[in-house]
Design a protein around this motif. Structure first.
Motif, PDB file in Angstrom:
ATOM      1  N   LYS A 453      50.316  74.882 -54.855  1.00 58.75           N
ATOM      2  CA  LYS A 453      50.605  73.516 -54.451  1.00 58.75           C
ATOM      3  C   LYS A 453      52.114  73.395 -54.239  1.00 58.75           C
ATOM      4  N   PHE A 454      52.508  72.889 -53.081  1.00 58.48           N
ATOM      5  CA  PHE A 454      53.924  72.736 -52.794  1.00 58.48           C
ATOM      6  C   PHE A 454      54.158  71.453 -51.998  1.00 58.48           C
ATOM      7  N   GLY A 455      55.341  70.894 -52.153  1.00 62.52           N
ATOM      8  CA  GLY A 455      55.708  69.689 -51.436  1.00 62.52           C
ATOM      9  C   GLY A 455      56.158  70.012 -50.029  1.00 62.52           C
ATOM     10  N   ALA A 456      55.400  69.558 -49.038  1.00 61.66           N
ATOM     11  CA  ALA A 456      55.707  69.848 -47.642  1.00 61.66           C
ATOM     12  C   ALA A 456      56.448  68.711 -46.961  1.00 61.66           C
ATOM     13  N   HIS A 457      56.124  67.459 -47.325  1.00 59.93           N
ATOM     14  CA  HIS A 457      56.729  66.298 -46.676  1.00 59.93           C
ATOM     15  C   HIS A 457      57.002  65.225 -47.725  1.00 59.93           C
ATOM     16  N   ARG A 458      57.862  64.295 -47.366  1.00 58.73           N
ATOM     17  CA  ARG A 458      58.094  63.133 -48.228  1.00 58.73           C
ATOM     18  C   ARG A 458      57.000  62.104 -48.065  1.00 58.73           C
ATOM     19  N   ASP A 459      56.354  62.089 -46.916  1.00 59.13           N
ATOM     20  CA  ASP A 459      55.306  61.119 -46.618  1.00 59.13           C
ATOM     21  C   ASP A 459      53.953  61.812 -46.620  1.00 59.13           C
ATOM     22  N   CYS A 460      52.911  61.064 -46.273  1.00 63.65           N
ATOM     23  CA  CYS A 460      51.548  61.591 -46.278  1.00 63.65           C
ATOM     24  C   CYS A 460      51.428  62.781 -45.340  1.00 63.65           C
ATOM     25  N   CYS A 461      50.922  63.887 -45.848  1.00 62.26           N
ATOM     26  CA  CYS A 461      50.657  65.081 -45.039  1.00 62.26           C
ATOM     27  C   CYS A 461      49.237  64.956 -44.506  1.00 62.26           C
TER      28      CYS A 461
END
Length: 514
Positions: A453-461
């Motif tokens: 699990k990784f953070g790809a965007h600040r908003d909804c992916c």
């Protein structure tokens, strides 16, 4: 190059005659139905032209059809065709480089047919990447980010790689479909198997197609190859418009497919999908599916009703998604906003079963590569369910994600079918290994933990798409915010960050190979 599956689809394990309504909560069969002998479809006589395959006679026929369509512009606009404005930029769609990647198939250029035990995958010759060795558990590497022309008011609504992997189709709020070319440096990575040097230059928008209204769904032609321009096209459907087939080289409109309701009015489709052969186009409407012959633009050829109060296999509601299985092309699945999933025969539309178990309206479906499993996800639903097609009605396990809105949040599987990727409303991307054993808890549905699990965007992916022959993942982000309508410049949430700082509308490419 044709990729042969290791195992054929286990047709012996599926029931041949029993049609049942299944309850996903406990896997029980509610009521069996004795099927009738499937009737042969009464189709029209075959034509000597084809608007998809590229021989000269077919190309001339397509040009004649386009000229006829342009002469009847007034009537076409009344029927819902898009209005082409001179101000819309149409850029050149370059062909992929041939020195680093030869995308021609071994059959001498003919469009291959998809059989029961094979799938089509175009990849560069000499590619040394070992597909089976990829685990997707390492730290993803950001390759590039595309922000223009997206914004807070023009957010993305999903992305899909083309079947040959040379370009990416992106949908956005302004009713446009944009095509981004694969960065040229990634072709050399395909030959060496090594990650490219980052960061890469953001790919420019090669072309764009404009729909007249809000886009409901879109899909690539399944046999698309960039070295064959006649096959480079995609279909889309939008509100109050017929289905349009756009050219992927100039963005122009090739033809339209119109579905009609009971009062003979043009009805907009909520979902579209080509069958694996590319000969028919399926469109989901309210309680029915319209089937079009791709070679015959215009009115639909067949309407298959799915809503029947007297039938135990009835599937009412808007058909939100349609999915075909390459391993078993004689079966397709449909999802409904009324939380049901139906399996039907491709040739005659005979219902096989209706599955219940999703807590939200179904928005996306995906078959496994071997055809033994079906994955489903819904809106405002925190689960992606895995259905066992060898034991209809049984849920193998559930994969948890954070989906709190009504928008489509796509998920995708890799080329082997082992790993499943999905975004969520937190901007994170999760990866599940579907071959691992889920957590054992007999009291509830088995839960499969994610391996990454990784953070790809600040908003909804909202969109994820795995490249067909490269360890590259495309993600898209954005959603409608209340702060767009209200003045929230002086407001701050509990964490002290203004809501507008978390808004992000972009497309990112990630290297997920080891």
């Amino acid at each position: 190059m044709l990729w042969t599956m290791d195992e054929s689809y286990p047709t012996d394990d599926l029931p041949e005659k029993d049609i049942s309504v299944c309850d996903g909560s406990d896997g029980s069969i509610l009521a069996p139905v004795n099927p009738t002998e499937p009737a042969k479809q009464e189709g029209l006589e075959p034509m000597a032209v084809d608007i998809i395959t590229g021989n000269p006679v077919q190309s001339k026929m397509l040009m004649a059809a386009n000229e006829t369509s342009s002469q009847a512009t007034g009537s076409a606009q009344n029927a819902g065709d898009p209005v082409c404005e001179p101000s819309d930029p149409v850029l050149e769609h370059p062909e992929p480089p041939t020195e680093a990647a030869d995308l021609s198939l071994e059959d001498g250029g003919a469009v291959p047919e998809v059989t029961d035990d094979s799938t089509v995958s175009q990849q560069p010759e000499g590619m040394v990447t070992d597909r089976g060795a990829l685990s997707y558990t390492g730290e993803p590497q950001l390759l590039t980010t595309v922000t223009a022309p997206f914004s807070a008011s023009n957010f993305t609504k999903g992305c899909k790689w083309s079947p040959d992997g040379t370009c990416l189709l992106v949908c956005s709020e302004d009713g446009r479909l944009r095509v981004l070319n694969l960065p040229e440096s990634l072709y050399s990575s395909a030959a060496t198997g090594a990650a490219p040097e980052t960061p890469l230059s953001p790919p420019q928008v090669a072309l764009q197609s404009r729909e007249g209204e809000l886009i409901y769904d879109y899909t690539w032609f399944p046999l698309m190859r960039s070295d064959d321009p006649a096959t480079c096209c995609y279909a889309s459907t939008s509100r109050a418009h017929p289905i349009h087939l756009f050219d992927a080289f100039d963005g122009g409109l090739r033809c339209s497919y119109r579905a009609y309701n009971s009062v003979d009015e043009v009805a907009a489709a909520y979902s579209v999908a080509f069958d694996p052969t590319g000969e028919r186009l399926f469109a989901g409407l309210d309680g029915c599916v319209s089937v079009f012959d791709v070679n015959r633009p215009g009115r639909q050829v067949e309407t298959r009703k799915m809503k029947d109060k007297q039938s135990l296999t009835s599937q009412p509601g808007l058909v939100s998604c349609i999915r075909f299985c390459a391993a078993a092309p004689d079966v397709y699945a449909t999802g409904s906003y009324l939380r049901s999933i139906g399996l039907y025969g491709t040739e005659d539309g005979a219902p096989l079963c209706v599955l219940q178990g999703q807590t939200g309206g179904v928005t996306h479906l995906q078959f496994s590569s071997d055809g033994r499993r079906l994955y489903s996800g819904g809106r405002k639903d925190p689960e992606v369910l895995c259905w066992d097609l060898r034991n209809l009605g049984r849920i193998l396990f559930s994969m948890q994600r954070n989906v709190t809105t009504n928008q489509r949040v796509y998920f995708d599987t890799d080329w082997s079918g082992r790993y499943l990727f999905s975004g969520d409303c937190d901007g994170c991307v999760q990866v599940w290994d579907t071959l691992e054993d889920p957590a054992s808890d007999l009291s509830e549905t088995l839960l499969l933990p994610s391996v990454r699990k990784f953070g790809a965007h600040r908003d909804c992916c909202n969109g994820v798409s795995v490249h067909p022959w490269l360890p590259v993942l495309a993600t898209s982000s954005g959603q409608r915010h209340l702060s767009d309508l209200l003045d929230s410049s002086d407001e701050e949430e509990e964490d002290g960050e203004p809501p507008h700082r978390r808004q992000e509308s972009s497309v990112k490419l990630w290297w997920v190979g080891e």
